[in-house]
Design a protein around this motif. Structure first.
Motif, PDB file in Angstrom:
ATOM      1  N   ILE A 138       4.590  -1.057  -7.228  1.00 29.67           N
ATOM      2  CA  ILE A 138       3.402  -2.129  -7.540  1.00 29.67           C
ATOM      3  C   ILE A 138       2.193  -1.341  -8.186  1.00 29.67           C
ATOM      4  CG2 ILE A 138       2.372  -1.471  -5.243  1.00 29.67           C
ATOM      5  CD1 ILE A 138       1.526  -4.464  -5.201  1.00 29.67           C
ATOM      6  N   LEU A 139       1.654  -2.101  -9.194  1.00 35.50           N
ATOM      7  CA  LEU A 139       0.382  -1.570 -10.017  1.00 35.50           C
ATOM      8  C   LEU A 139      -0.401  -1.150  -8.992  1.00 35.50           C
ATOM      9  CD1 LEU A 139      -1.457  -1.932 -12.562  1.00 35.50           C
ATOM     10  CD2 LEU A 139      -2.018  -4.347 -11.533  1.00 35.50           C
ATOM     11  N   PHE A 140      -1.058   0.354  -9.385  1.00 38.49           N
ATOM     12  CA  PHE A 140      -2.082   0.578  -8.528  1.00 38.49           C
ATOM     13  C   PHE A 140      -3.462   0.204  -8.935  1.00 38.49           C
ATOM     14  CE2 PHE A 140      -5.110   3.690  -6.883  1.00 38.49           C
ATOM     15  CZ  PHE A 140      -4.953   3.788  -5.557  1.00 38.49           C
ATOM     16  N   ARG A 173      -7.026  12.584  -5.549  1.00 33.24           N
ATOM     17  CA  ARG A 173      -8.146  11.969  -5.156  1.00 33.24           C
ATOM     18  C   ARG A 173      -9.218  12.988  -5.147  1.00 33.24           C
ATOM     19  NH1 ARG A 173      -9.249   8.986   0.385  1.00 33.24           N
ATOM     20  NH2 ARG A 173      -8.750  10.976   1.330  1.00 33.24           N
ATOM     21  N   SER A 227      -5.855 -12.293   1.618  1.00 32.80           N
ATOM     22  CA  SER A 227      -6.028 -11.317   3.084  1.00 32.80           C
ATOM     23  C   SER A 227      -6.938 -12.000   4.082  1.00 32.80           C
ATOM     24  CB  SER A 227      -6.592 -10.101   2.674  1.00 32.80           C
ATOM     25  OG  SER A 227      -5.764  -9.528   1.594  1.00 32.80           O
ATOM     26  N   GLY A 229     -13.582   4.759   2.051  1.00 33.30           N
ATOM     27  CA  GLY A 229     -13.514   4.372   3.627  1.00 33.30           C
ATOM     28  C   GLY A 229     -14.065   2.913   3.836  1.00 33.30           C
ATOM     29  N   LYS A 230     -14.719   2.549   2.904  1.00 31.60           N
ATOM     30  CA  LYS A 230     -15.396   1.121   3.253  1.00 31.60           C
ATOM     31  C   LYS A 230     -14.664  -0.010   2.387  1.00 31.60           C
ATOM     32  CE  LYS A 230     -20.210   2.126   4.554  1.00 31.60           C
ATOM     33  NZ  LYS A 230     -20.554   3.248   3.816  1.00 31.60           N
ATOM     34  N   ARG A 275      -9.363   6.476 -10.700  1.00 34.03           N
ATOM     35  CA  ARG A 275      -8.086   6.279 -10.091  1.00 34.03           C
ATOM     36  C   ARG A 275      -7.276   5.128 -10.726  1.00 34.03           C
ATOM     37  NH1 ARG A 275     -10.460   8.579  -5.743  1.00 34.03           N
ATOM     38  NH2 ARG A 275      -9.777   6.672  -3.939  1.00 34.03           N
ATOM     39  N   ARG A 323       0.846  -1.251  -0.116  1.00 32.86           N
ATOM     40  CA  ARG A 323       0.019  -0.013  -0.046  1.00 32.86           C
ATOM     41  C   ARG A 323       0.943   1.307  -0.137  1.00 32.86           C
ATOM     42  NH1 ARG A 323      -5.840  -0.722   1.503  1.00 32.86           N
ATOM     43  NH2 ARG A 323      -6.310  -2.659   0.394  1.00 32.86           N
ATOM     44  N   ARG A 340      -3.212   6.593   0.524  1.00 32.84           N
ATOM     45  CA  ARG A 340      -3.967   7.874   1.432  1.00 32.84           C
ATOM     46  C   ARG A 340      -2.851   8.514   2.529  1.00 32.84           C
ATOM     47  NH1 ARG A 340      -9.094   4.839   3.527  1.00 32.84           N
ATOM     48  NH2 ARG A 340      -7.696   3.171   3.276  1.00 32.84           N
ATOM     49  N   TYR A 354     -15.628 -11.412  -0.972  1.00 33.60           N
ATOM     50  CA  TYR A 354     -15.988 -10.385  -1.346  1.00 33.60           C
ATOM     51  C   TYR A 354     -17.502 -10.671  -2.091  1.00 33.60           C
ATOM     52  CZ  TYR A 354     -12.712  -6.927   0.806  1.00 33.60           C
ATOM     53  OH  TYR A 354     -11.857  -6.490   1.621  1.00 33.60           O
ATOM     54  N   ALA A 356       1.491   3.114  -2.246  1.00 34.02           N
ATOM     55  CA  ALA A 356       0.903   4.360  -3.009  1.00 34.02           C
ATOM     56  C   ALA A 356      -0.462   4.471  -2.230  1.00 34.02           C
ATOM     57  CB  ALA A 356       0.702   4.009  -4.490  1.00 34.02           C
TER      58      ALA A 356
HETATM   59  O1  CP3 Z   1      -0.113   0.983  -4.386  1.00 36.69           O
HETATM   60  C1  CP3 Z   1      -0.433  -0.326  -3.721  1.00 36.69           C
HETATM   61  O2  CP3 Z   1       0.435  -0.781  -2.960  1.00 36.69           O
HETATM   62  C2  CP3 Z   1      -1.618  -0.867  -4.181  1.00 36.69           C
HETATM   63  C3  CP3 Z   1      -2.535  -0.493  -3.445  1.00 36.69           C
HETATM   64  C4  CP3 Z   1      -3.620  -1.765  -3.210  1.00 36.69           C
HETATM   65  C5  CP3 Z   1      -5.131  -1.234  -3.225  1.00 36.69           C
HETATM   66  N1  CP3 Z   1      -5.753  -2.397  -3.120  1.00 36.69           N
HETATM   67  C6  CP3 Z   1      -5.471   0.142  -3.452  1.00 36.69           C
HETATM   68  C7  CP3 Z   1      -6.453   0.630  -2.559  1.00 36.69           C
HETATM   69  C8  CP3 Z   1      -3.661  -3.080  -3.050  1.00 36.69           C
HETATM   70  C9  CP3 Z   1      -2.575  -4.103  -2.988  1.00 36.69           C
HETATM   71  C10 CP3 Z   1      -5.052  -3.634  -2.869  1.00 36.69           C
HETATM   72  C11 CP3 Z   1      -5.373  -4.771  -2.539  1.00 36.69           C
HETATM   73  C12 CP3 Z   1      -6.592  -5.085  -1.827  1.00 36.69           C
HETATM   74  N2  CP3 Z   1      -7.653  -4.645  -1.752  1.00 36.69           N
HETATM   75  C13 CP3 Z   1      -6.798  -6.029  -0.734  1.00 36.69           C
HETATM   76  C14 CP3 Z   1      -5.449  -6.950  -0.626  1.00 36.69           C
HETATM   77  C15 CP3 Z   1      -4.588  -6.175   0.438  1.00 36.69           C
HETATM   78  C16 CP3 Z   1      -4.853  -6.203   1.840  1.00 36.69           C
HETATM   79  O3  CP3 Z   1      -5.000  -4.985   2.393  1.00 36.69           O
HETATM   80  O4  CP3 Z   1      -5.163  -7.197   2.560  1.00 36.69           O
HETATM   81  C17 CP3 Z   1      -7.854  -5.855  -0.054  1.00 36.69           C
HETATM   82  C18 CP3 Z   1      -8.275  -6.863   0.946  1.00 36.69           C
HETATM   83  C19 CP3 Z   1      -8.624  -5.160  -0.723  1.00 36.69           C
HETATM   84  C20 CP3 Z   1     -10.015  -4.631  -0.699  1.00 36.69           C
HETATM   85  C21 CP3 Z   1     -10.234  -3.391  -0.223  1.00 36.69           C
HETATM   86  N3  CP3 Z   1      -9.982  -2.094  -1.467  1.00 36.69           N
HETATM   87  C22 CP3 Z   1     -10.038  -2.650   0.903  1.00 36.69           C
HETATM   88  C23 CP3 Z   1     -10.004  -3.572   2.065  1.00 36.69           C
HETATM   89  C24 CP3 Z   1     -10.050  -1.308   0.844  1.00 36.69           C
HETATM   90  C25 CP3 Z   1      -9.797  -0.362   1.747  1.00 36.69           C
HETATM   91  C26 CP3 Z   1     -10.963   0.411   2.451  1.00 36.69           C
HETATM   92  C27 CP3 Z   1     -10.432   1.427   3.097  1.00 36.69           C
HETATM   93  O5  CP3 Z   1     -10.844   2.709   2.731  1.00 36.69           O
HETATM   94  O6  CP3 Z   1      -9.783   1.447   3.894  1.00 36.69           O
HETATM   95  C28 CP3 Z   1     -10.007  -1.002  -0.580  1.00 36.69           C
HETATM   96  C29 CP3 Z   1     -10.050   0.264  -1.212  1.00 36.69           C
HETATM   97  C30 CP3 Z   1      -8.470   0.661  -1.740  1.00 36.69           C
HETATM   98  N4  CP3 Z   1      -7.792  -0.021  -2.327  1.00 36.69           N
HETATM   99  C31 CP3 Z   1      -7.936   1.687  -1.058  1.00 36.69           C
HETATM  100  C32 CP3 Z   1      -6.483   1.847  -1.784  1.00 36.69           C
HETATM  101  C33 CP3 Z   1      -5.423   2.816  -1.886  1.00 36.69           C
HETATM  102  C34 CP3 Z   1      -8.376   2.853  -0.242  1.00 36.69           C
HETATM  103  C35 CP3 Z   1      -9.231   3.948  -1.094  1.00 36.69           C
HETATM  104  C36 CP3 Z   1      -8.724   4.894  -1.291  1.00 36.69           C
HETATM  105  O7  CP3 Z   1      -7.555   5.295  -1.221  1.00 36.69           O
HETATM  106  O8  CP3 Z   1      -9.493   5.984  -1.521  1.00 36.69           O
END
Ligand code: CP3
Length: 352
Positions: A74-76, A41, A210, A95-96, A50, A28, A32, A155, A30
């Motif tokens: 890593i790929l975003f 954002r 996860s 946030g969800k 995004r 993560r 917040r 999911y 890349a």
């Molecule tokens: O730059 C990187 O490192 C890539 C980032 C990345 C995202 N999702 C971007 C993201 C990665 C590796 C994921 C994978 C992902 N998505 C996982 C596996 C990794 C883990 O944490 O175990 C899971 C379980 C998800 C499902 C998911 N998507 C969740 C739980 C959330 C977060 C909800 C929250 O807001 O806390 C997301 C949304 C998400 N994916 C965000 C990011 C940066 C947050 C949204 C935002 O930034 O606006």
């Protein structure tokens, strides 16, 4: 721009070379906690925009690359990104996390799933990965990633994130045949997607299971491990030289089982001491991890001590330094900078 002839550091470590220091990146990285990300954002409030508009996704992946020069870029994207290509509509709520409009609950819905055709349904992936390879120019390793069958099924079936996994566990323990069909279809789609990412330029692929740590070990053996193996086997058939990483969150009870998944590298979280993880996984398996992301709220001295401790315990072979899970959104950017600087100055002789 210099042309680097040798493979980048992370890729070399992932292939088993002994190096002067472990490569370092951050899950993560890349996102917040970076002001640059929060600013972008505001301009692109939808996560799908995004991650699916190539110029934006490329820029987001490159934000930490420019700021910290990690050994991995890593790929975003998100693990649910390929689901619409199978016929499962989704969105990612602020946030969800992921929201699935019509959760998968019946045999009929599973029968209607389409095979994944990544060129058609994920056209942005090629543009993004190719641009990242060009931008980092072998100064860093480009990582792709996918979700694992159990976690994606969680999911798809729950319809959103869950604390208890009641719906999918209900299916697992009362109607397992239906769930196994979904897991099998997901495994084949994920393998196709991982292969596609490699063809488009990903040099290493990490699979996120996860939520597999929510299963008891005996159920992990039925619902998670066989499908991890199915993905990794299929990818290895066509791409035997691409290192594959597995992550399970809350993995302490299933670490040995993760080592049997076919992954080259097992991500260790902070519920396990790195020295114990090495002993439990044996000499063949490489490891990634495992600082508590919360360590980055500590002082520089504290962060440095924890990095040294982890590197000492992991030893000088087959270790990618990382957190045990994603960096937390409220982490100070200067502490992330300090983490990378310290890691990149490490010389194994100095800490061992
Ligand atoms: O730059 C990187 O490192 C890539 C980032 C990345 C995202 N999702 C971007 C993201 C990665 C590796 C994921 C994978 C992902 N998505 C996982 C596996 C990794 C883990 O944490 O175990 C899971 C379980 C998800 C499902 C998911 N998507 C969740 C739980 C959330 C977060 C909800 C929250 O807001 O806390 C997301 C949304 C998400 N994916 C965000 C990011 C940066 C947050 C949204 C935002 O930034 O606006």
């Amino acid at each position: 721009m210099g042309v680097s002839l040798s493979a980048p550091h992370l890729l070399r470590a992932a292939r088993g070379e002994v190096l002067d220091r472990p490569p370092v990146w951050m899950m993560r990285q890349a996102g917040r906690y970076m002001k640059a990300y929060r600013d972008l954002r505001e301009k692109y409030p939808s996560f799908r925009d995004r991650s699916e508009i190539p110029e934006v996704a490329i820029e987001i992946s490159l934000q930490p690359w420019r700021a910290f020069q990690p050994d991995g870029v890593i790929l975003f994207s998100d693990i649910v990104t390929p689901l619409p290509g199978l016929g499962i509509e989704m969105d990612i709520a602020e946030g969800k996390g992921p929201i699935i409009q019509s959760p998968i609950r019946s045999q009929a819905q599973i029968d209607q799933l389409r095979p994944l055709e990544p060129e058609a349904s994920l056209p942005f992936i090629k543009t993004i990965l190719q641009a990242l390879r060009t931008e980092v120019d072998n100064q860093s390793t480009v990582l792709g990633f996918v979700g694992a069958p159990w976690t994606l099924a969680a999911y798809a079936v729950e319809g959103k994130g869950s604390k208890t996994y009641s719906v999918i566990k209900n299916m697992a323990f009362s109607d397992p045949t239906v769930l196994h069909q979904l897991l099998a279809k997901f495994a084949d789609a994920i393998a196709i997607y991982a292969r596609y990412q490699i063809d488009c330029g990903a040099q290493v692929v990490q699979m996120f299971d996860s939520w597999a740590g929510q299963l008891s070990p005996q159920d992990y053996d039925v619902f998670a491990l066989p499908y991890q193996q199915r993905v990794f086997e299929q990818v290895k058939q066509t791409h035997p030289d691409t290192p594959l990483i597995l992550l399970v969150s809350g993995s302490a009870g299933v670490l040995e089982r993760m080592g049997k998944s076919g992954a080259d590298i097992v991500t260790v979280d902070w519920s396990v001491d790195m020295a114990d993880a090495r002993a439990r996984l044996g000499k063949e398996v490489k490891v990634q991890g495992n600082l508590d992301p919360g360590v980055l709220f500590g002082s520089q001295e504290f962060i440095r001590d924890r990095i040294y401790d982890t590197v000492r315990k992991a030893g000088n072979w087959g270790h990618i330094l990382n957190l045990g899970h994603g960096v937390l959104p409220t982490t100070p950017e200067e502490n992330v900078a300090f983490f990378f600087e310290t890691a990149k100055q490490l010389s194994l002789t100095a800490v061992t």
